[in-house]
Design a protein around this motif. Structure first.
Motif, PDB file in Angstrom:
ATOM      1  N   GLU A   1      -4.800   9.137   3.815  1.00 36.23           N
ATOM      2  CA  GLU A   1      -4.794   7.736   3.353  1.00 36.23           C
ATOM      3  C   GLU A   1      -3.971   6.859   4.301  1.00 36.23           C
ATOM      4  O   GLU A   1      -4.330   5.716   4.567  1.00 36.23           O
ATOM      5  CB  GLU A   1      -4.242   7.649   1.932  1.00 36.23           C
ATOM      6  CG  GLU A   1      -5.250   8.073   0.871  1.00 36.23           C
ATOM      7  CD  GLU A   1      -4.711   7.982  -0.552  1.00 36.23           C
ATOM      8  OE1 GLU A   1      -5.526   8.087  -1.487  1.00 36.23           O
ATOM      9  OE2 GLU A   1      -3.482   7.830  -0.739  1.00 36.23           O
ATOM     10  N   ALA A   2      -2.873   7.405   4.811  1.00 39.18           N
ATOM     11  CA  ALA A   2      -2.049   6.630   5.754  1.00 39.18           C
ATOM     12  C   ALA A   2      -2.865   6.348   7.019  1.00 39.18           C
ATOM     13  O   ALA A   2      -2.817   5.247   7.586  1.00 39.18           O
ATOM     14  CB  ALA A   2      -0.781   7.410   6.092  1.00 39.18           C
ATOM     15  N   ARG A   3      -3.614   7.341   7.410  1.00 33.44           N
ATOM     16  CA  ARG A   3      -4.450   7.199   8.608  1.00 33.44           C
ATOM     17  C   ARG A   3      -5.551   6.152   8.390  1.00 33.44           C
ATOM     18  O   ARG A   3      -5.826   5.329   9.268  1.00 33.44           O
ATOM     19  CB  ARG A   3      -5.075   8.566   8.862  1.00 33.44           C
ATOM     20  CG  ARG A   3      -5.484   8.785  10.242  1.00 33.44           C
ATOM     21  CD  ARG A   3      -5.841  10.225  10.408  1.00 33.44           C
ATOM     22  NE  ARG A   3      -6.435  10.396  11.699  1.00 33.44           N
ATOM     23  CZ  ARG A   3      -7.093  11.455  12.068  1.00 33.44           C
ATOM     24  NH1 ARG A   3      -7.236  12.465  11.228  1.00 33.44           N
ATOM     25  NH2 ARG A   3      -7.605  11.528  13.256  1.00 33.44           N
ATOM     26  N   LEU A   4      -6.149   6.205   7.209  1.00 33.50           N
ATOM     27  CA  LEU A   4      -7.197   5.229   6.866  1.00 33.50           C
ATOM     28  C   LEU A   4      -6.609   3.817   6.908  1.00 33.50           C
ATOM     29  O   LEU A   4      -7.232   2.878   7.406  1.00 33.50           O
ATOM     30  CB  LEU A   4      -7.762   5.554   5.472  1.00 33.50           C
ATOM     31  CG  LEU A   4      -8.776   4.568   4.908  1.00 33.50           C
ATOM     32  CD1 LEU A   4     -10.064   4.585   5.755  1.00 33.50           C
ATOM     33  CD2 LEU A   4      -9.115   4.901   3.446  1.00 33.50           C
ATOM     34  N   PHE A   5      -5.384   3.674   6.406  1.00 29.30           N
ATOM     35  CA  PHE A   5      -4.707   2.369   6.401  1.00 29.30           C
ATOM     36  C   PHE A   5      -4.594   1.837   7.835  1.00 29.30           C
ATOM     37  O   PHE A   5      -4.997   0.713   8.136  1.00 29.30           O
ATOM     38  CB  PHE A   5      -3.317   2.511   5.763  1.00 29.30           C
ATOM     39  CG  PHE A   5      -2.506   1.244   5.806  1.00 29.30           C
ATOM     40  CD1 PHE A   5      -2.582   0.318   4.786  1.00 29.30           C
ATOM     41  CD2 PHE A   5      -1.661   0.971   6.880  1.00 29.30           C
ATOM     42  CE1 PHE A   5      -1.832  -0.858   4.826  1.00 29.30           C
ATOM     43  CE2 PHE A   5      -0.922  -0.198   6.933  1.00 29.30           C
ATOM     44  CZ  PHE A   5      -1.010  -1.113   5.898  1.00 29.30           C
TER      45      PHE A   5
ATOM     46  N   PHE B   1       0.855  -1.194   0.000  1.00 30.53           N
ATOM     47  CA  PHE B   1       0.000   0.000   0.000  1.00 30.53           C
ATOM     48  C   PHE B   1       0.885   1.236   0.000  1.00 30.53           C
ATOM     49  O   PHE B   1       1.845   1.319   0.771  1.00 30.53           O
ATOM     50  CB  PHE B   1      -0.921  -0.009   1.229  1.00 30.53           C
ATOM     51  CG  PHE B   1      -2.016  -1.016   1.087  1.00 30.53           C
ATOM     52  CD1 PHE B   1      -3.238  -0.649   0.562  1.00 30.53           C
ATOM     53  CD2 PHE B   1      -1.809  -2.336   1.436  1.00 30.53           C
ATOM     54  CE1 PHE B   1      -4.246  -1.584   0.383  1.00 30.53           C
ATOM     55  CE2 PHE B   1      -2.804  -3.287   1.267  1.00 30.53           C
ATOM     56  CZ  PHE B   1      -4.025  -2.906   0.741  1.00 30.53           C
ATOM     57  N   GLU B   2       0.528   2.211  -0.856  1.00 24.11           N
ATOM     58  CA  GLU B   2       1.356   3.411  -0.985  1.00 24.11           C
ATOM     59  C   GLU B   2       0.489   4.665  -0.869  1.00 24.11           C
ATOM     60  O   GLU B   2       0.173   5.314  -1.884  1.00 24.11           O
ATOM     61  CB  GLU B   2       2.118   3.374  -2.315  1.00 24.11           C
ATOM     62  CG  GLU B   2       3.111   2.216  -2.341  1.00 24.11           C
ATOM     63  CD  GLU B   2       3.880   2.117  -3.640  1.00 24.11           C
ATOM     64  OE1 GLU B   2       5.109   2.251  -3.609  1.00 24.11           O
ATOM     65  OE2 GLU B   2       3.233   1.902  -4.685  1.00 24.11           O
ATOM     66  N   PRO B   3       0.082   4.990   0.372  1.00 21.14           N
ATOM     67  CA  PRO B   3      -0.764   6.174   0.548  1.00 21.14           C
ATOM     68  C   PRO B   3      -0.052   7.438   0.093  1.00 21.14           C
ATOM     69  O   PRO B   3       1.122   7.636   0.385  1.00 21.14           O
ATOM     70  CB  PRO B   3      -1.039   6.203   2.054  1.00 21.14           C
ATOM     71  CG  PRO B   3      -0.051   5.300   2.673  1.00 21.14           C
ATOM     72  CD  PRO B   3       0.412   4.332   1.626  1.00 21.14           C
ATOM     73  N   GLY B   4      -0.785   8.282  -0.618  1.00 26.47           N
ATOM     74  CA  GLY B   4      -0.193   9.515  -1.133  1.00 26.47           C
ATOM     75  C   GLY B   4      -0.496  10.719  -0.255  1.00 26.47           C
ATOM     76  O   GLY B   4      -0.022  11.813  -0.545  1.00 26.47           O
TER      77      GLY B   4
END
Ligand SMILES: Cc1cc2nc3c(=O)[nH]c(=O)nc-3n(C[C@H](O)[C@H](O)[C@H](O)COP(=O)(O)OP(=O)(O)OC[C@H]3O[C@@H](n4cnc5c(N)ncnc54)[C@H](O)[C@@H]3O)c2cc1C
Length: 300
Positions: free
Chosen positions: A41-45, A34-37
Protein backbone atom coordinates in the motif's frame (compact mmCIF):
# COMPACT_ATOMS: atom_id res chain seq x y z
CA UNK A 1 -8.32 18.67 -3.97
CA UNK A 2 -9.54 15.74 -6.10
CA UNK A 3 -7.46 12.59 -5.63
CA UNK A 4 -7.18 9.57 -7.94
CA UNK A 5 -9.40 6.55 -7.13
CA UNK A 6 -6.42 4.22 -6.67
CA UNK A 7 -5.09 6.45 -3.88
CA UNK A 8 -8.46 6.38 -2.14
CA UNK A 9 -8.26 2.57 -1.95
CA UNK A 10 -5.51 3.04 0.69
CA UNK A 11 -6.80 3.52 4.28
CA UNK A 12 -7.12 7.23 4.90
CA UNK A 13 -8.73 9.87 7.09
CA UNK A 14 -9.83 13.42 6.30
CA UNK A 15 -9.28 16.68 8.17
CA UNK A 16 -7.16 15.51 11.09
CA UNK A 17 -5.77 18.41 13.21
CA UNK A 18 -1.96 18.40 13.41
CA UNK A 19 -2.46 19.17 17.10
CA UNK A 20 -3.29 15.45 17.38
CA UNK A 21 -0.48 14.30 15.11
CA UNK A 22 2.48 16.19 16.57
CA UNK A 23 4.08 16.34 20.02
CA UNK A 24 3.96 20.15 19.91
CA UNK A 25 0.19 19.88 19.80
CA UNK A 26 -0.45 22.69 17.38
CA UNK A 27 -0.74 23.37 13.66
CA UNK A 28 -3.33 23.43 10.91
CA UNK A 29 -5.36 20.57 9.53
CA UNK A 30 -4.09 17.55 7.66
CA UNK A 31 -6.60 17.40 4.82
CA UNK A 32 -5.63 13.89 3.70
CA UNK A 33 -3.89 11.43 6.01
CA UNK A 34 -3.06 8.12 4.34
CA UNK A 35 -2.10 5.22 6.61
CA UNK A 36 -0.92 2.25 4.54
CA UNK A 37 -0.93 -0.97 6.53
CA UNK A 38 1.42 -2.84 4.21
CA UNK A 39 4.53 -2.13 2.15
CA UNK A 40 2.45 -2.74 -0.99
CA UNK A 41 0.00 0.00 0.00
CA UNK A 42 2.89 2.37 0.74
CA UNK A 43 4.29 1.59 -2.67
CA UNK A 44 0.92 2.18 -4.34
CA UNK A 45 0.76 5.56 -2.56
CA UNK A 46 4.16 6.67 -3.89
CA UNK A 47 3.60 5.34 -7.41
CA UNK A 48 0.13 6.89 -7.71
CA UNK A 49 1.38 10.26 -6.50
CA UNK A 50 4.26 10.09 -8.94
CA UNK A 51 2.14 9.15 -11.98
CA UNK A 52 -0.33 11.92 -11.13
CA UNK A 53 2.38 14.48 -10.41
CA UNK A 54 1.14 14.96 -6.83
CA UNK A 55 3.38 16.26 -4.07
CA UNK A 56 3.12 14.44 -0.76
CA UNK A 57 4.67 14.40 2.70
CA UNK A 58 5.75 11.72 5.12
CA UNK A 59 4.79 11.81 8.77
CA UNK A 60 6.16 9.66 11.58
CA UNK A 61 5.42 10.31 15.23
CA UNK A 62 5.36 14.08 14.63
CA UNK A 63 7.98 14.73 17.32
CA UNK A 64 10.24 16.85 15.14
CA UNK A 65 7.62 18.87 13.30
CA UNK A 66 6.20 22.37 13.43
CA UNK A 67 3.19 22.72 11.13
CA UNK A 68 2.30 26.33 10.43
CA UNK A 69 -0.61 25.93 7.99
CA UNK A 70 -3.22 23.46 6.77
CA UNK A 71 -1.59 20.82 4.60
CA UNK A 72 -3.67 19.97 1.56
CA UNK A 73 -1.29 17.57 -0.20
CA UNK A 74 -1.57 13.90 0.81
CA UNK A 75 0.36 13.01 3.96
CA UNK A 76 1.44 9.41 4.46
CA UNK A 77 2.06 7.84 7.86
CA UNK A 78 3.06 4.18 7.77
CA UNK A 79 0.75 2.02 9.85
CA UNK A 80 2.22 -1.43 9.41
CA UNK A 81 1.74 -3.97 12.20
CA UNK A 82 4.86 -3.66 14.33
CA UNK A 83 7.22 -6.56 14.09
CA UNK A 84 10.63 -7.42 15.60
CA UNK A 85 12.50 -10.23 13.86
CA UNK A 86 15.72 -11.86 14.97
CA UNK A 87 18.57 -11.52 12.47
CA UNK A 88 22.12 -12.91 12.40
CA UNK A 89 23.46 -9.68 13.95
CA UNK A 90 20.55 -8.55 16.15
CA UNK A 91 16.99 -7.63 15.23
CA UNK A 92 15.02 -6.07 12.40
CA UNK A 93 12.12 -3.68 13.06
CA UNK A 94 9.72 -1.90 10.77
CA UNK A 95 9.52 1.86 10.52
CA UNK A 96 6.09 2.11 12.19
CA UNK A 97 7.58 0.92 15.46
CA UNK A 98 7.29 3.43 18.29
CA UNK A 99 10.87 4.41 19.07
CA UNK A 100 10.37 3.97 22.82
CA UNK A 101 8.68 0.57 22.42
CA UNK A 102 11.53 -0.55 20.18
CA UNK A 103 14.21 0.28 22.74
CA UNK A 104 12.18 -1.37 25.52
CA UNK A 105 11.44 -4.53 23.54
CA UNK A 106 15.06 -4.93 22.44
CA UNK A 107 16.13 -4.67 26.09
CA UNK A 108 13.49 -7.23 27.09
CA UNK A 109 14.99 -9.62 24.54
CA UNK A 110 18.36 -9.30 26.30
CA UNK A 111 20.11 -7.24 23.63
CA UNK A 112 22.38 -4.26 24.14
CA UNK A 113 23.50 -1.53 21.73
CA UNK A 114 20.76 1.09 21.55
CA UNK A 115 20.31 2.12 25.19
CA UNK A 116 21.58 5.60 24.27
CA UNK A 117 18.34 6.17 22.31
CA UNK A 118 16.03 5.67 25.27
CA UNK A 119 13.70 8.63 25.75
CA UNK A 120 13.70 9.89 22.14
CA UNK A 121 10.03 9.93 21.11
CA UNK A 122 8.52 9.36 17.65
CA UNK A 123 8.73 6.42 15.28
CA UNK A 124 11.67 4.27 14.23
CA UNK A 125 11.25 5.54 10.63
CA UNK A 126 11.47 9.17 11.76
CA UNK A 127 14.53 8.36 13.87
CA UNK A 128 16.26 6.84 10.84
CA UNK A 129 15.41 9.83 8.65
CA UNK A 130 16.68 12.24 11.31
CA UNK A 131 19.62 10.06 12.33
CA UNK A 132 18.39 10.70 15.85
CA UNK A 133 21.06 10.71 18.49
CA UNK A 134 21.72 11.18 22.19
CA UNK A 135 24.25 10.29 24.86
CA UNK A 136 27.06 9.93 22.33
CA UNK A 137 25.11 7.51 20.12
CA UNK A 138 23.22 7.93 16.85
CA UNK A 139 21.37 5.54 14.55
CA UNK A 140 24.09 5.67 11.88
CA UNK A 141 26.45 3.72 14.17
CA UNK A 142 24.06 0.91 14.90
CA UNK A 143 22.47 -0.01 11.59
CA UNK A 144 23.19 -3.19 9.71
CA UNK A 145 20.81 -2.80 6.76
CA UNK A 146 18.01 -0.46 5.79
CA UNK A 147 15.01 -1.19 3.58
CA UNK A 148 13.34 1.79 1.93
CA UNK A 149 11.01 2.97 -0.79
CA UNK A 150 12.46 5.26 -3.44
CA UNK A 151 10.53 8.22 -4.90
CA UNK A 152 9.95 5.95 -7.95
CA UNK A 153 8.14 3.38 -5.82
CA UNK A 154 10.93 0.79 -5.84
CA UNK A 155 11.84 -1.12 -2.69
CA UNK A 156 15.61 -1.15 -2.08
CA UNK A 157 17.73 -2.74 0.66
CA UNK A 158 21.20 -1.49 1.38
CA UNK A 159 24.01 -1.54 3.90
CA UNK A 160 24.55 2.07 4.95
CA UNK A 161 27.64 3.66 3.41
CA UNK A 162 29.84 6.48 4.54
CA UNK A 163 27.99 9.76 4.00
CA UNK A 164 24.48 8.23 4.08
CA UNK A 165 23.96 9.61 7.58
CA UNK A 166 25.07 12.98 8.89
CA UNK A 167 24.32 15.06 11.96
CA UNK A 168 20.51 14.92 12.30
CA UNK A 169 19.99 13.96 8.68
CA UNK A 170 20.29 11.07 6.26
CA UNK A 171 20.03 10.05 2.62
CA UNK A 172 16.31 9.45 3.28
CA UNK A 173 15.85 13.24 3.06
CA UNK A 174 16.09 12.84 -0.75
CA UNK A 175 12.51 11.55 -0.90
CA UNK A 176 13.13 8.00 0.34
CA UNK A 177 10.81 6.36 2.85
CA UNK A 178 12.27 4.02 5.47
CA UNK A 179 10.27 0.78 5.66
CA UNK A 180 12.40 -1.21 8.11
CA UNK A 181 15.98 -1.64 9.27
CA UNK A 182 18.11 -4.25 10.96
CA UNK A 183 20.13 -3.24 13.99
CA UNK A 184 23.49 -4.58 15.16
CA UNK A 185 23.24 -5.67 18.79
CA UNK A 186 25.06 -7.82 21.30
CA UNK A 187 23.60 -10.18 23.89
CA UNK A 188 23.68 -8.86 27.44
CA UNK A 189 21.66 -9.46 30.56
CA UNK A 190 18.40 -7.58 30.61
CA UNK A 191 18.93 -6.00 34.03
CA UNK A 192 22.18 -4.24 33.13
CA UNK A 193 20.68 -3.00 29.84
CA UNK A 194 17.70 -1.56 31.75
CA UNK A 195 20.04 0.02 34.28
CA UNK A 196 21.86 1.91 31.52
CA UNK A 197 18.55 2.99 29.99
CA UNK A 198 17.33 4.27 33.35
CA UNK A 199 20.56 6.23 33.82
CA UNK A 200 19.97 7.99 30.48
CA UNK A 201 16.32 8.58 31.35
CA UNK A 202 17.26 10.21 34.67
CA UNK A 203 19.79 12.44 32.91
CA UNK A 204 17.08 13.48 30.42
CA UNK A 205 14.59 14.23 33.21
CA UNK A 206 17.15 16.43 34.96
CA UNK A 207 18.19 18.40 31.89
CA UNK A 208 15.03 18.68 29.78
CA UNK A 209 11.60 20.19 30.44
CA UNK A 210 8.39 18.19 30.49
CA UNK A 211 5.50 19.51 28.41
CA UNK A 212 4.66 19.90 24.76
CA UNK A 213 7.72 20.43 22.57
CA UNK A 214 9.48 19.14 19.50
CA UNK A 215 12.73 18.53 21.36
CA UNK A 216 15.67 20.71 20.36
CA UNK A 217 14.49 23.32 17.89
CA UNK A 218 17.94 24.24 16.53
CA UNK A 219 20.92 22.15 15.49
CA UNK A 220 24.12 22.66 17.43
CA UNK A 221 26.50 24.79 15.34
CA UNK A 222 30.00 23.23 14.98
CA UNK A 223 31.76 23.19 18.38
CA UNK A 224 28.89 25.07 20.03
CA UNK A 225 25.65 24.23 21.85
CA UNK A 226 22.57 26.02 20.54
CA UNK A 227 21.01 25.92 24.02
CA UNK A 228 23.99 27.71 25.58
CA UNK A 229 23.96 30.37 22.85
CA UNK A 230 20.27 31.05 23.46
CA UNK A 231 20.78 31.13 27.22
CA UNK A 232 23.73 33.51 26.87
CA UNK A 233 21.58 36.13 25.12
CA UNK A 234 19.13 36.11 28.03
CA UNK A 235 16.20 34.42 26.34
CA UNK A 236 15.49 31.62 28.81
CA UNK A 237 11.86 31.95 29.87
CA UNK A 238 10.98 34.42 27.07
CA UNK A 239 7.38 34.05 25.98
CA UNK A 240 5.29 35.01 22.96
CA UNK A 241 1.65 34.12 23.59
CA UNK A 242 1.73 30.57 24.86
CA UNK A 243 5.08 29.74 23.20
CA UNK A 244 7.96 29.87 25.65
CA UNK A 245 11.71 29.29 25.70
CA UNK A 246 12.17 26.63 28.37
CA UNK A 247 13.82 27.97 31.54
CA UNK A 248 15.43 24.51 31.94
CA UNK A 249 16.90 23.93 28.47
CA UNK A 250 16.91 26.97 26.18
CA UNK A 251 16.89 24.92 22.95
CA UNK A 252 13.46 23.55 23.89
CA UNK A 253 10.57 25.83 22.94
CA UNK A 254 7.36 24.84 24.69
CA UNK A 255 3.70 25.06 23.85
CA UNK A 256 2.19 26.00 27.20
CA UNK A 257 -1.23 24.94 26.01
CA UNK A 258 -2.71 27.40 23.57
CA UNK A 259 0.28 28.52 21.49
CA UNK A 260 -0.61 29.32 17.90
CA UNK A 261 1.71 28.39 15.03
CA UNK A 262 2.40 32.10 14.64
CA UNK A 263 3.44 32.48 18.32
CA UNK A 264 5.86 29.66 17.79
CA UNK A 265 7.23 31.00 14.55
CA UNK A 266 7.74 34.47 16.00
CA UNK A 267 9.58 33.01 18.99
CA UNK A 268 11.88 31.07 16.65
CA UNK A 269 12.61 34.26 14.68
CA UNK A 270 13.29 36.19 17.86
CA UNK A 271 15.74 33.56 19.12
CA UNK A 272 17.54 33.42 15.80
CA UNK A 273 17.86 37.17 15.41
CA UNK A 274 19.05 37.72 19.00
CA UNK A 275 21.68 34.97 18.74
CA UNK A 276 22.84 36.36 15.41
CA UNK A 277 22.97 39.93 16.70
CA UNK A 278 25.19 39.01 19.63
CA UNK A 279 27.18 35.99 18.44
CA UNK A 280 27.04 36.43 14.61
CA UNK A 281 25.99 32.79 14.51
CA UNK A 282 23.06 31.67 12.31
CA UNK A 283 21.13 28.94 14.06
CA UNK A 284 19.85 26.26 11.70
CA UNK A 285 16.54 24.54 12.38
CA UNK A 286 16.56 20.94 13.52
CA UNK A 287 12.77 20.95 13.68
CA UNK A 288 11.15 20.57 10.29
CA UNK A 289 8.65 23.27 9.35
CA UNK A 290 5.66 22.53 7.13
CA UNK A 291 3.90 25.53 5.65
CA UNK A 292 1.84 25.74 2.48
CA UNK A 293 1.35 29.50 2.72
CA UNK A 294 4.91 30.68 2.42
CA UNK A 295 8.02 29.02 1.07
CA UNK A 296 8.48 25.77 2.97
CA UNK A 297 11.29 25.31 5.47
CA UNK A 298 12.44 28.91 5.07
CA UNK A 299 15.42 28.61 7.37
CA UNK A 300 17.12 25.59 5.86
C1 LIG B 1 10.79 15.62 24.26
C2 LIG B 1 11.60 15.36 23.00
C3 LIG B 1 12.91 14.92 23.12
C4 LIG B 1 13.68 14.68 21.96
N1 LIG B 1 14.96 14.25 22.11
C5 LIG B 1 15.70 13.99 21.02
C6 LIG B 1 17.04 13.51 21.14
O1 LIG B 1 17.55 13.30 22.22
N2 LIG B 1 17.75 13.28 20.01
C7 LIG B 1 17.20 13.47 18.77
O2 LIG B 1 17.88 13.22 17.76
N3 LIG B 1 15.94 13.94 18.61
C8 LIG B 1 15.17 14.18 19.70
N4 LIG B 1 13.88 14.64 19.55
C9 LIG B 1 13.35 14.94 18.20
C10 LIG B 1 12.54 13.78 17.57
O3 LIG B 1 11.98 12.95 18.57
C11 LIG B 1 13.40 12.93 16.64
O4 LIG B 1 13.90 13.71 15.57
C12 LIG B 1 12.59 11.74 16.08
O5 LIG B 1 13.49 10.79 15.59
C13 LIG B 1 11.60 12.13 14.99
O6 LIG B 1 10.82 10.98 14.71
P1 LIG B 1 9.28 11.11 14.29
O7 LIG B 1 8.80 9.75 13.94
O8 LIG B 1 8.52 11.83 15.32
O9 LIG B 1 9.42 11.97 12.97
P2 LIG B 1 8.47 13.17 12.47
O10 LIG B 1 8.60 14.32 13.39
O11 LIG B 1 7.11 12.67 12.17
O12 LIG B 1 9.21 13.52 11.09
C14 LIG B 1 10.52 14.02 11.09
C15 LIG B 1 11.08 13.84 9.68
O13 LIG B 1 11.18 12.45 9.39
C16 LIG B 1 10.47 12.16 8.18
N5 LIG B 1 9.98 10.78 8.32
C17 LIG B 1 9.13 10.27 9.24
N6 LIG B 1 8.96 8.94 9.04
C18 LIG B 1 9.72 8.62 7.97
C19 LIG B 1 9.99 7.40 7.26
N7 LIG B 1 9.42 6.23 7.60
N8 LIG B 1 10.84 7.45 6.20
C20 LIG B 1 11.44 8.61 5.83
N9 LIG B 1 11.22 9.79 6.45
C21 LIG B 1 10.37 9.79 7.51
C22 LIG B 1 9.41 13.24 8.08
O14 LIG B 1 8.99 13.44 6.74
C23 LIG B 1 10.20 14.43 8.60
O15 LIG B 1 11.04 14.90 7.57
C24 LIG B 1 13.09 14.89 20.68
C25 LIG B 1 11.76 15.31 20.59
C26 LIG B 1 11.02 15.54 21.73
C27 LIG B 1 9.58 15.98 21.59
Amino acid sequence: MELPESLLSIPHRRDVPFARLTTLGLGGVCKWLFEPGTEEEARLFVKTCRVNDLNYRILGGGSNLLVLSDISVPVMRLNMPVELRLTAKGVSANASYSHTALINNVADMGFSGIEWAYGIPGSFGGALRMNAGANGGEWAQTLDQIRFLTPFGEIVEKVPEHGDFTYRSSFLADGHIALSASIKLVKRDRESVKKTMNKFQTKRRQSQPVGRSAGCVFKNPPDKKAGQLIESVGLKGTRIGDAKVSPIHANFLLNLGNATPLDFWELIQLVRSKVYEIHKCELELEVEVWDENIADRPLR
